[in-house]
Scaffold this motif. Structure first.
Motif, PDB file in Angstrom:
ATOM      1  N   PHE A 263       0.804  -1.296  -0.171  1.00 16.07           N
ATOM      2  CA  PHE A 263       0.029  -0.099  -0.071  1.00 16.07           C
ATOM      3  C   PHE A 263       0.745   1.197  -0.273  1.00 16.07           C
ATOM      4  CE2 PHE A 263       0.814  -1.010   4.419  1.00 16.07           C
ATOM      5  CZ  PHE A 263       1.103   0.098   4.979  1.00 16.07           C
ATOM      6  N   ASP A 264       0.273   2.325  -0.616  1.00 20.06           N
ATOM      7  CA  ASP A 264       1.296   3.457  -0.380  1.00 20.06           C
ATOM      8  C   ASP A 264       0.062   4.689  -0.373  1.00 20.06           C
ATOM      9  OD1 ASP A 264       3.003   5.646  -0.757  1.00 20.06           O
ATOM     10  OD2 ASP A 264       3.412   5.261  -2.823  1.00 20.06           O
ATOM     11  N   PHE A 265      -0.190   5.226   0.694  1.00 24.81           N
ATOM     12  CA  PHE A 265      -1.187   6.220   0.940  1.00 24.81           C
ATOM     13  C   PHE A 265      -0.387   7.746   0.783  1.00 24.81           C
ATOM     14  CE2 PHE A 265      -3.935   3.098   3.658  1.00 24.81           C
ATOM     15  CZ  PHE A 265      -4.315   2.492   2.420  1.00 24.81           C
ATOM     16  N   ALA A 266      -0.650   8.527   0.075  1.00 25.94           N
ATOM     17  CA  ALA A 266       0.326   9.712  -0.066  1.00 25.94           C
ATOM     18  C   ALA A 266      -0.731  10.835  -0.779  1.00 25.94           C
ATOM     19  CB  ALA A 266       1.321   9.205  -1.034  1.00 25.94           C
ATOM     20  N   ASN A 267      -0.137  11.929  -0.602  1.00 25.47           N
ATOM     21  CA  ASN A 267      -0.699  13.100  -1.259  1.00 25.47           C
ATOM     22  C   ASN A 267      -0.130  13.647  -2.679  1.00 25.47           C
ATOM     23  OD1 ASN A 267      -2.842  14.330   0.349  1.00 25.47           O
ATOM     24  ND2 ASN A 267      -1.703  15.164   1.664  1.00 25.47           N
TER      25      ASN A 267
ATOM     26  N   GLU B 270       4.806  12.614  -1.421  1.00 20.84           N
ATOM     27  CA  GLU B 270       5.046  13.361  -0.351  1.00 20.84           C
ATOM     28  C   GLU B 270       4.110  12.855   0.720  1.00 20.84           C
ATOM     29  OE1 GLU B 270       4.638  14.363  -3.474  1.00 20.84           O
ATOM     30  OE2 GLU B 270       6.419  15.724  -3.775  1.00 20.84           O
ATOM     31  N   GLN B 271       4.273  13.078   1.977  1.00 23.42           N
ATOM     32  CA  GLN B 271       3.484  12.829   3.143  1.00 23.42           C
ATOM     33  C   GLN B 271       2.706  11.202   2.814  1.00 23.42           C
ATOM     34  OE1 GLN B 271       0.814  16.040   2.579  1.00 23.42           O
ATOM     35  NE2 GLN B 271       1.959  17.407   3.607  1.00 23.42           N
ATOM     36  N   SER B 272       3.434  10.254   2.696  1.00 23.94           N
ATOM     37  CA  SER B 272       3.344   9.040   2.127  1.00 23.94           C
ATOM     38  C   SER B 272       3.413   8.010   3.414  1.00 23.94           C
ATOM     39  CB  SER B 272       4.068   8.514   1.194  1.00 23.94           C
ATOM     40  OG  SER B 272       3.883   7.057   0.884  1.00 23.94           O
ATOM     41  N   ILE B 273       2.366   7.010   3.572  1.00 20.07           N
ATOM     42  CA  ILE B 273       2.668   6.005   4.448  1.00 20.07           C
ATOM     43  C   ILE B 273       2.644   4.895   3.619  1.00 20.07           C
ATOM     44  CG2 ILE B 273       1.372   4.883   6.475  1.00 20.07           C
ATOM     45  CD1 ILE B 273       0.009   7.404   7.188  1.00 20.07           C
ATOM     46  N   PHE B 274       3.601   4.259   3.709  1.00 18.75           N
ATOM     47  CA  PHE B 274       3.788   3.093   2.852  1.00 18.75           C
ATOM     48  C   PHE B 274       4.209   1.783   3.255  1.00 18.75           C
ATOM     49  CE2 PHE B 274       7.909   5.130   3.174  1.00 18.75           C
ATOM     50  CZ  PHE B 274       8.858   4.068   3.059  1.00 18.75           C
TER      51      PHE B 274
ATOM     52  N   THR C  75       9.386  -3.215   3.953  1.00 22.54           N
ATOM     53  CA  THR C  75       9.829  -2.089   4.512  1.00 22.54           C
ATOM     54  C   THR C  75       8.569  -1.102   4.844  1.00 22.54           C
ATOM     55  OG1 THR C  75      12.007  -1.956   3.560  1.00 22.54           O
ATOM     56  CG2 THR C  75      11.230   0.233   4.378  1.00 22.54           C
ATOM     57  N   PHE C  76       8.436  -0.859   6.047  1.00 22.28           N
ATOM     58  CA  PHE C  76       7.307  -0.132   6.667  1.00 22.28           C
ATOM     59  C   PHE C  76       7.795   1.151   7.086  1.00 22.28           C
ATOM     60  CE2 PHE C  76       4.358   0.767  10.227  1.00 22.28           C
ATOM     61  CZ  PHE C  76       3.439   1.377   9.652  1.00 22.28           C
ATOM     62  N   GLY C  77       7.203   2.510   6.621  1.00 19.77           N
ATOM     63  CA  GLY C  77       7.614   3.465   6.946  1.00 19.77           C
ATOM     64  C   GLY C  77       6.710   4.861   6.483  1.00 19.77           C
ATOM     65  N   ILE C  78       7.236   6.101   6.618  1.00 16.35           N
ATOM     66  CA  ILE C  78       6.566   7.158   6.155  1.00 16.35           C
ATOM     67  C   ILE C  78       7.433   8.244   5.507  1.00 16.35           C
ATOM     68  CG2 ILE C  78       4.853   7.190   7.996  1.00 16.35           C
ATOM     69  CD1 ILE C  78       6.665   9.387   9.466  1.00 16.35           C
ATOM     70  N   LYS C  79       6.945   8.857   4.520  1.00 14.99           N
ATOM     71  CA  LYS C  79       7.922   9.988   3.843  1.00 14.99           C
ATOM     72  C   LYS C  79       7.171  11.298   4.035  1.00 14.99           C
ATOM     73  CE  LYS C  79      10.668  10.822  -0.494  1.00 14.99           C
ATOM     74  NZ  LYS C  79      10.705  10.236  -1.695  1.00 14.99           N
ATOM     75  N   GLU C  80       7.746  12.397   4.676  1.00 11.51           N
ATOM     76  CA  GLU C  80       7.124  13.566   4.651  1.00 11.51           C
ATOM     77  C   GLU C  80       7.044  14.257   3.328  1.00 11.51           C
ATOM     78  OE1 GLU C  80       4.926  14.040   6.795  1.00 11.51           O
ATOM     79  OE2 GLU C  80       5.214  12.064   8.083  1.00 11.51           O
ATOM     80  N   GLU C  81       8.399  14.536   3.107  1.00  8.01           N
ATOM     81  CA  GLU C  81       8.704  15.651   1.939  1.00  8.01           C
ATOM     82  C   GLU C  81       9.551  14.960   0.973  1.00  8.01           C
ATOM     83  OE1 GLU C  81      10.821  18.888   3.448  1.00  8.01           O
ATOM     84  OE2 GLU C  81       9.470  19.297   5.188  1.00  8.01           O
ATOM     85  N   GLN C  82       9.328  15.595  -0.114  1.00  9.31           N
ATOM     86  CA  GLN C  82       9.948  15.103  -1.454  1.00  9.31           C
ATOM     87  C   GLN C  82      11.627  14.528  -1.403  1.00  9.31           C
ATOM     88  OE1 GLN C  82       9.251  16.985  -5.176  1.00  9.31           O
ATOM     89  NE2 GLN C  82      10.424  15.727  -6.431  1.00  9.31           N
ATOM     90  N   TYR C  83      12.216  15.681  -0.823  1.00  8.93           N
ATOM     91  CA  TYR C  83      13.944  15.582  -0.920  1.00  8.93           C
ATOM     92  C   TYR C  83      14.421  15.106   0.630  1.00  8.93           C
ATOM     93  CZ  TYR C  83      13.222  18.049  -5.149  1.00  8.93           C
ATOM     94  OH  TYR C  83      12.922  18.366  -6.274  1.00  8.93           O
TER      95      TYR C  83
END
Length: 637
Positions: free
Chosen positions: A247-251, A256-260, A273-281
Motif C-alpha cells: 500500500f502507498d497512501f500519499a498526497n 509526499e506525506q506518504s505512509i507505505f 519495509t514499513f515507513g513514512i515519507k513527509e517531503e520529496q527531498y
C-alpha cells in the motif's frame, strides 16, 4: 387535588393527570452499592445539560445511544438490580471476562447490566471472586478523592482509560450517584471500540488498471490519517519481478506525506519495509523486516503506527518488528493505493491481497479479527440504556484521539480521569492525560503504572493515592515464588536466585514413570511394617516421628564432634609443621611418630565428616527430588 375534587362534584372535565418523566428526579429509597441506604436518584443542577445530537462526533469517537425499542429502566428494576449485587460474586468466566452480575433478576426478567464485566484472570490481584476487598478499597479511594476535590456540580465529565466491559466503572458511577455527584458525561477510552474507516474484500494483483493497483478512495473515505494509523490484510506473495508496494497512501505524485509498505524485489525475497515519507527531498523514516514472507504462502500482516511514532509490524498475530521514529503527518491523502506505488506505475504487486482493513488509530493484532468487539458493544448498550436521560456515553479507541478531541471541544475535557487495574504500559500516557484534563481536573491511577495528580492553574500537583490493600495485593503478586523443578517462564525469575541458593533443575530427569516407585520406598515400608489405623496407628506414627527426630539429633551431634576432632587435629598438625623448621634439618625426638598419628586422626575425621554429609545429602535427595543439592566439592568451593 382540590381542583380535581371540585370538577368531580360538578361534572366538569378533569385536567390531564401529571405524567412522570422518563427518569424521575425525585429522590427515592433504594439500596446503594455501599453500606447503608441512600437516595438512589439525585436532584440535578438547573444548568445540567446533556449532549444533544448537535454535538459533533470527533475523530476516533463514538456516541452511544440507548435502544428505544426496549422499555425504560424503572426505579423498581434499579432496586432489584442493586439487591442482586454480591460482595463476593461467584467465578463466572465468560469469554475471558469475569461477569459479576446475573443474567436474570429474581422476578425472572432480564438483568439490564448483565453484559458488564471485569478482568477474568484468576491470578490478578484484583480478581473480585477471590479478593473483593481490593476492588472495594479502590472504589472507596476514588470516592474519597472526589468528595475532597469537587464541590457540588463541578464533576461534569467522567473519563476512564482501559475500561474493558465497564463493571468497575459502573460501580464507581453508582457510588458517585449516591454521593450526589453523578456526572452528565461519561467517556470510556477502550481499544476494542476502534472500528476500521475503510474495509475492502481485496483482489488478485496486478489489476487491469494502469499501475495494476486499486484505489481505496472508491470507498468514499475522505478523512484524516496520521499520526495514528493501521493497515491489515491477508497477503499471498508470488515471485516478484521487481520491487512493489502493498500500500502507498500519499498526497503528491512524488510520494509526499506518504505512509507505505514496500516489498523487496527478486534479489530481496522476504523483505518488507514499513515507513513514512513527509517531503520529496527528505529520506523516509522506515523499519525493514527481512525474511517475513515466502512466495506461495499466505500470511496476515498488520502495520500500525502510534501517535508518538512507534512502528509495529505483526505477522499472523505475533509482533515481528518494532521501531521508534516519528508520527505521520495528520491530514487527508489524495491517493490511497493498494498494490501499487503513488509515484510510479512500474511497481505493481504480484499476488493476492484480501480482507483489507484500515484504521485511523493504532490497534493491536486482535483487532484484525475484531476480537471481543461484540462483548464490548453489548456492554456499551447496557450502560447507555441504564443511564438513559442521565448522562451521555462516549467512547474513544485511543488515548491520543481522546486528547485531540479535548483540544477541539472543551466539553470533552475530563474533570475526573481514572485508570483502574490497567497493567499495560500505555505509550505517551502522561503527556496525553495532561492534554485531556480540564481546569482543576483530577487524574487517579490505581493499579498498574502511572501517576496521579491534579491540575492547578498551569501547573500540576501530585495526588497521594496510597491504598494499602491494593499495594499489598500487588506486592504479593510480584513476589518470586519457589517451584519444584522447571516451570514455564522460569528464565524471567532467574534474577531472584543466587549461586549460594539451591539451583533448580529440570524435573524431567527426576520424574518417575507410571507405576514406578521412589527408590528406597520399599525398604522404608519394610522397616515401618504394616500401616495401622485408628489410635494405635496414630500413636505408632507419632513414635516413629519422635525416633526420626532423635536420629537427626544424633547425626547432628556426631557431625559436630567429627568437625571438632578435625579442627583439633589440624591445629596439632600446624604446630608440628612449625617444629620441623630447625637448624640442621633434624627432627625433634618423637616428631615423626606424632606427625603420622595426627595425619591418621585427620584422615579419620575427614572420612567421618564425609559419611555424615553423604547421609544428610541422601535424605535430602530422597525427600526433595525436584531440587539439586550441591555435593561436597561444590559446597567447599
Amino acid at each position: 387535588p382540590i381542583y380535581r375534587y371540585f370538577c368531580l362534584c360538578f361534572g366538569l372535565p378533569l385536567p390531564p393527570a401529571p405524567t412522570a418523566p422518563l427518569h424521575p428526579m425525585a429522590p427515592s429509597r433504594a439500596q446503594s452499592i455501599g453500606s447503608g441506604s441512600r437516595p438512589h436518584a439525585q436532584l440535578y443542577d438547573e444548568d445540567r445539560e446533556l449532549d444533544g445530537v448537535d454535538v459533533e462526533v470527533p475523530r476516533g469517537g463514538r456516541r452511544w445511544w440507548p435502544d428505544e425499542t426496549r422499555p425504560a429502566i424503572t426505579e423498581r428494576v434499579r432496586r432489584d438490580v442493586h439487591a442482586t449485587i454480591k460482595r463476593r460474586p461467584a467465578a463466572n468466566n465468560f469469554s475471558s471476562w469475569q461477569m459479576n452480575f446475573p443474567h436474570e433478576l429474581p422476578n425472572g426478567k432480564r438483568n439490564p447490566i448483565c453484559a458488564l464485566g471485569e478482568c477474568g484472570d484468576p491470578s490478578c490481584p484484583t480478581y473480585r471472586p477471590k479478593h473483593p476487598e481490593v476492588r472495594e478499597a479502590v472504589e472507596a479511594c476514588v470516592l474519597e478523592k472526589c468528595q475532597g476535590h469537587f464541590r457540588t456540580g463541578e464533576l461534569q465529565t467522567y473519563a476512564s482509560v482501559g475500561s474493558g466491559l465497564m463493571a468497575q466503572d459502573w460501580i464507581v458511577l453508582e457510588k458517585l450517584r449516591d454521593a450526589g455527584m453523578l456526572p452528565c458525561r461519561a467517556i470510556f477510552v477502550e481499544l476494542r471500540t476502534a472500528r476500521p474507516v475503510m474495509t475492502c474484500e481485496g483482489a488478485d494483483f496486478p489489476r487491469l488498471s494502469r499501475g495494476g493497483g486499486m484505489n481505496l478512495r472508491q470507498t468514499g473515505f475522505t478523512g484524516d490519517l496520521g499520526p495514528e494509523f493501521a493497515f491489515s490484510a491477508m497477503v499471498k506473495f508470488e515471485k516478484p519481478t521487481s520491487k512493489s508496494y502493498l500500500f502507498d497512501f500519499a498526497n503528491g505524485e512524488n510520494g509526499e506525506q506518504s505512509i507505505f509498505a514496500e516489498v523487496g524485489g527478486p534479489d530481496e525475497l522476504g523483505l518488507i519495509t514499513f515507513g513514512i515519507k513527509e517531503e520529496q527531498y527528505v529520506g523516509p523514516v522506515s523499519v525493514p523486516i527481512k525474511g517475513c514472507w515466502e512466495p506461495g504462502k499466505t500470511h496476515t500482516f498488520l502495520f500500525s503506527m502510534s501517535a508518538t511514532g512507534s512502528f509495529n509490524v505483526f505477522k499472523d498475530g505475533e509482533m515481528i518488528a518494532r521501531a521508534q521514529g516519528r508520527g505521520a503527518w495528520c491530514g487527508p491523502r489524495k491517493h490511497l493505493w493498494v498494490g501499487q506505488s503513488s509515484s510510479s506505475h512500474d511497481h505493481a504487486f504480484r499476488g493476492r491481497i484480501q480482507k483489507i482493513k484500515v484504521w485511523d488509530q493504532e490497534v493491536d493484532a486482535m483487532a484484525t479479527e475484531q476480537m471481543f468487539a461484540s462483548e464490548v458493544e453489548s456492554a456499551f448498550q447496557n450502560i447507555s440504556q441504564w443511564y438513559s436521560g442521565e448522562l451521555a456515553v462516549w467512547s474513544f479507541g485511543s488515548l491520543a484521539s481522546y486528547a485531540a478531541a479535548c483540544e477541539k471541544d472543551e466539553r470533552f475535557a475530563a474533570n475526573l480521569l481514572v485508570k483502574l487495574d490497567v497493567h499495560d504500559e500505555l505509550d505517551g500516557y502522561d503527556d496525553f492525560v495532561c492534554k485531556a484534563l480540564g481546569p482543576e481536573g483530577l487524574a487517579l491511577t490505581l493499579g498498574g503504572p502511572g501517576r496521579s495528580w491534579r491540575r492547578s492553574g498551569t501547573g500540576w500537583i501530585p495526588v497521594d493515592t496510597t491504598c494499602k490493600i491494593l499495594d499489598d495485593a500487588e506486592g504479593k503478586a510480584h513476589l518470586p515464588w519457589a517451584f519444584m523443578g522447571a516451570f514455564p517462564g522460569d528464565e524471567d525469575r532467574q534474577q531472584y536466585f543466587t549461586k549460594g541458593c539451591l539451583q533448580r533443575a529440570d524435573c524431567s530427569q527426576c520424574r518417575r514413570g507410571p507405576g514406578e516407585r521412589r527408590p528406597g520406598r520399599q525398604r522404608e515400608r519394610a522397616q515401618r511394617g504394616p500401616r495401622l489405623g485408628g489410635a494405635v496407628g496414630t500413636r505408632r506414627r507419632a513414635g516413629q516421628r519422635a525416633g526420626q527426630a532423635q536420629e537427626l539429633v544424633a547425626v547432628d551431634d556426631g557431625l559436630n564432634a567429627a568437625l571438632e576432632r578435625r579442627r583439633t587435629a589440624a591445629q596439632r598438625l600446624e604446630d608440628l609443621i612449625d617444629d620441623l623448621d630447625l637448624p640442621g634439618g633434624e627432627l625433634l625426638p618423637g616428631t615423626a611418630s606424632g606427625l603420622l598419628a595426627d595425619l591418621d586422626e585427620l584422615e579419620q575425621a575427614e572420612m567421618l565428616c564425609d559419611s555424615e554429609v553423604q547421609e544428610v545429602d541422601d535424605d535430602k535427595e530422597d525427600t526433595l527430588p525436584g531440587l539439586r543439592v550441591f555435593d561436597r566439592a561444590e559446597r567447599g568451593a
